[in-house]
Design a protein around this motif. Structure first.
Motif, PDB file in Angstrom:
ATOM      1  N   ARG A 159       0.902   6.788  -9.967  1.00 26.01           N
ATOM      2  CA  ARG A 159       0.998   5.971  -8.748  1.00 26.01           C
ATOM      3  C   ARG A 159      -0.398   5.478  -8.403  1.00 26.01           C
ATOM      4  NH1 ARG A 159       1.880  11.186  -7.476  1.00 26.01           N
ATOM      5  NH2 ARG A 159       4.115  10.851  -7.526  1.00 26.01           N
ATOM      6  N   GLY A 161      -2.925   3.745  -4.988  1.00 30.67           N
ATOM      7  CA  GLY A 161      -3.055   3.783  -3.545  1.00 30.67           C
ATOM      8  C   GLY A 161      -2.865   2.438  -2.876  1.00 30.67           C
ATOM      9  N   PRO A 162      -2.955   2.413  -1.546  1.00 31.28           N
ATOM     10  CA  PRO A 162      -2.668   1.200  -0.774  1.00 31.28           C
ATOM     11  C   PRO A 162      -3.665   0.072  -0.982  1.00 31.28           C
ATOM     12  CG  PRO A 162      -3.514   2.953   0.648  1.00 31.28           C
ATOM     13  CD  PRO A 162      -3.233   3.574  -0.679  1.00 31.28           C
ATOM     14  N   ASN A 163      -4.852   0.374  -1.506  1.00 33.85           N
ATOM     15  CA  ASN A 163      -5.839  -0.682  -1.734  1.00 33.85           C
ATOM     16  C   ASN A 163      -5.632  -1.413  -3.060  1.00 33.85           C
ATOM     17  OD1 ASN A 163      -7.205  -0.178   0.696  1.00 33.85           O
ATOM     18  ND2 ASN A 163      -8.423   1.436  -0.237  1.00 33.85           N
ATOM     19  N   LYS A 165      -4.103  -3.933  -5.488  1.00 33.86           N
ATOM     20  CA  LYS A 165      -3.420  -5.219  -5.373  1.00 33.86           C
ATOM     21  C   LYS A 165      -2.832  -5.628  -6.722  1.00 33.86           C
ATOM     22  CE  LYS A 165      -4.986  -5.813  -1.097  1.00 33.86           C
ATOM     23  NZ  LYS A 165      -5.886  -4.644  -1.005  1.00 33.86           N
ATOM     24  N   SER A 201      11.060   0.049  -6.894  1.00 32.48           N
ATOM     25  CA  SER A 201      11.099   0.360  -5.459  1.00 32.48           C
ATOM     26  C   SER A 201       9.965   1.294  -5.062  1.00 32.48           C
ATOM     27  CB  SER A 201      12.444   1.003  -5.103  1.00 32.48           C
ATOM     28  OG  SER A 201      12.590   2.253  -5.775  1.00 32.48           O
ATOM     29  N   LYS A 202       9.276   1.877  -6.041  1.00 34.60           N
ATOM     30  CA  LYS A 202       8.193   2.819  -5.758  1.00 34.60           C
ATOM     31  C   LYS A 202       6.868   2.112  -5.474  1.00 34.60           C
ATOM     32  CE  LYS A 202      11.037   6.150  -6.640  1.00 34.60           C
ATOM     33  NZ  LYS A 202      11.631   6.940  -5.524  1.00 34.60           N
ATOM     34  N   ALA A 203       6.801   0.805  -5.680  1.00 32.67           N
ATOM     35  CA  ALA A 203       5.577   0.059  -5.389  1.00 32.67           C
ATOM     36  C   ALA A 203       5.477  -0.229  -3.895  1.00 32.67           C
ATOM     37  CB  ALA A 203       5.556  -1.250  -6.171  1.00 32.67           C
ATOM     38  N   LEU A 204       4.265  -0.276  -3.380  1.00 32.24           N
ATOM     39  CA  LEU A 204       4.053  -0.653  -1.991  1.00 32.24           C
ATOM     40  C   LEU A 204       4.444  -2.113  -1.785  1.00 32.24           C
ATOM     41  CD1 LEU A 204       0.667   1.217  -1.438  1.00 32.24           C
ATOM     42  CD2 LEU A 204       2.908   1.838  -0.520  1.00 32.24           C
ATOM     43  N   PRO A 205       4.781  -2.517  -0.549  1.00 38.44           N
ATOM     44  CA  PRO A 205       5.363  -3.854  -0.313  1.00 38.44           C
ATOM     45  C   PRO A 205       4.504  -5.020  -0.801  1.00 38.44           C
ATOM     46  CG  PRO A 205       5.658  -2.462   1.616  1.00 38.44           C
ATOM     47  CD  PRO A 205       4.788  -1.686   0.675  1.00 38.44           C
ATOM     48  N   HIS A 206       3.171  -4.853  -0.804  1.00 43.68           N
ATOM     49  CA  HIS A 206       2.298  -5.972  -1.176  1.00 43.68           C
ATOM     50  C   HIS A 206       2.092  -6.086  -2.687  1.00 43.68           C
ATOM     51  CE1 HIS A 206      -0.504  -2.510  -1.044  1.00 43.68           C
ATOM     52  NE2 HIS A 206      -1.113  -3.145  -2.026  1.00 43.68           N
ATOM     53  N   ASN A 230       3.113   2.611 -11.095  1.00 47.63           N
ATOM     54  CA  ASN A 230       3.821   3.539 -10.198  1.00 47.63           C
ATOM     55  C   ASN A 230       4.981   4.191 -10.948  1.00 47.63           C
ATOM     56  OD1 ASN A 230       2.681   3.080  -7.269  1.00 47.63           O
ATOM     57  ND2 ASN A 230       2.916   1.028  -8.148  1.00 47.63           N
TER      58      ASN A 230
END
Length: 337
Positions: A159, A161-163, A165, A201-206, A230
């Motif tokens: 996986r 993190g949120p940063n 892209k 579905s495991k990826a963050l929305p962006h 992910n």
């Protein structure tokens, strides 16, 4: 002689290199640290290099007389500036990938290095030091599987993190394959395409994940690389090279098979630091050994430029959905020695 090394950037990879220089390798000593977050640098010094000086700026670190070689392990957008500072000071510099975040900055680095008249830069493409990739290259070079036709590769992270892209799947992840495949095949890329399968579905929305990069080389070899960051189950790197006479596969790292409860299982790593720990050790030891003589070896600025040009094309292909050309300048004689 012990090589005095200054490290710019004390995040995860920087700390890992500080640890290996201080505890696992020979011939080098960490004498100075710099990080945009001074507390990070101080913590790294306390843990691994208590005698290291904490410098206010990267330029201060490069200028110190006890810093005989520089390691750039900061975030990618700063690499070009710090590498250029080291070149201007005439000091060997190890730069973690990418050499720069665009091909134009890689060109500036090559021009500065050539103006110096000697090689000063080693780029952190550590897979060239991995025993599995070295064995795979030996098989390709000796013709065991005949002329190469195709390469099927896979780069999976448990996986991110949120940063992270979508474009970082190219610039931070695929960049390893972009380097190692041109090295394995001794060939250059001519085009790139990126396609997006069904989104996990495991990826963050962006984030769009997974992706598949499709590359073609000058000799007509077709390469497909799945990038899936992910995947949930672990860190998994695969490479299958198909030739006219057979196929050669990158081996998995060794793991003990376990039989228990009517199940046969084998551990899968979840961290790149451990999957390639031996390659990192060999890579940084090589830098220390060669920098001690004044000029590093390993992947050079041309390799950094070639990977950056290919990455730029892949990012364009992400956006356009088209096959994008990959065009490089002629290789300078300086990098053919």
């Amino acid at each position: 002689m012990t090589l005095g090394i200054g490290v710019i950037g004390t995040g995860a990879i920087g700390q890992d290199h500080i640890r290996r220089v201080s505890r696992a390798l020979s011939g080098g000593r960490i004498v100075a640290l710099n990080d945009i977050n001074a507390d990070n640098a101080r913590r790294a010094a306390q843990e691994w290099a208590p005698d290291a000086v904490i410098c206010d700026t990267a330029r201060d670190l490069v200028a110190r007389p006890d810093v005989q070689a520089v390691m750039v392990t900061s975030w990618g957008g700063t690499h070009a500036e710090y590498v250029l500072d080291a070149i201007a000071a005439g000091k060997p510099v190890f730069c973690e990938k990418p050499l720069a975040t665009n091909a134009a900055d890689c060109l500036r680095i090559m021009e500065a290095e050539m103006a110096r008249g000697r090689r000063l830069v080693q780029v952190g493409f550590n897979r060239r030091y991995d025993s599995g990739y070295l064995d795979l290259k030996a098989i390709l070079d000796n013709g065991t599987i005949g002329d190469v036709l195709m390469v099927h590769a896979m780069h999976r992270n448990q996986r991110v993190g949120p940063n992270y892209k979508t474009e970082m799947a190219i610039t931070d992840t695929l960049v390893h394959e972009l380097d190692v495949h041109r090295w394995l095949l001794d060939d250059e890329y001519v085009s790139a395409q990126v396609i997006f399968p069904r989104r996990t579905s495991k990826a963050l929305p962006h984030m769009r994940d997974p992706q598949i990069a499709l590359l073609e080389t000058k000799r007509g070899i077709r390469i497909d690389v799945e990038i899936f960051v992910n995947c949930q189950y672990g860190y998994d790197i695969q490479c299958a090279v198909v030739g006219e006479l057979g196929q050669a596969n990158l081996p998995d790292p060794p793991a003990v098979p376990v039989k228990t409860g009517e199940t046969l299982s084998r551990h899968i790593m979840n961290d790149w630091k451990y999957r390639f720990i031996d390659a990192y050790d060999a890579e940084i030891q090589d830098f220390i050994d060669r920098a001690s003589t004044g000029s590093p070896g390993g992947p050079d600025s041309w390799a950094g430029y070639a990977a950056s040009v290919a990455a730029d094309a892949c990012v364009r292909a992400q956006e356009s959905g088209r096959i994008e050309p990959i065009e490089m300048i002629a290789k300078p004689a300086f990098y053919s020695r």
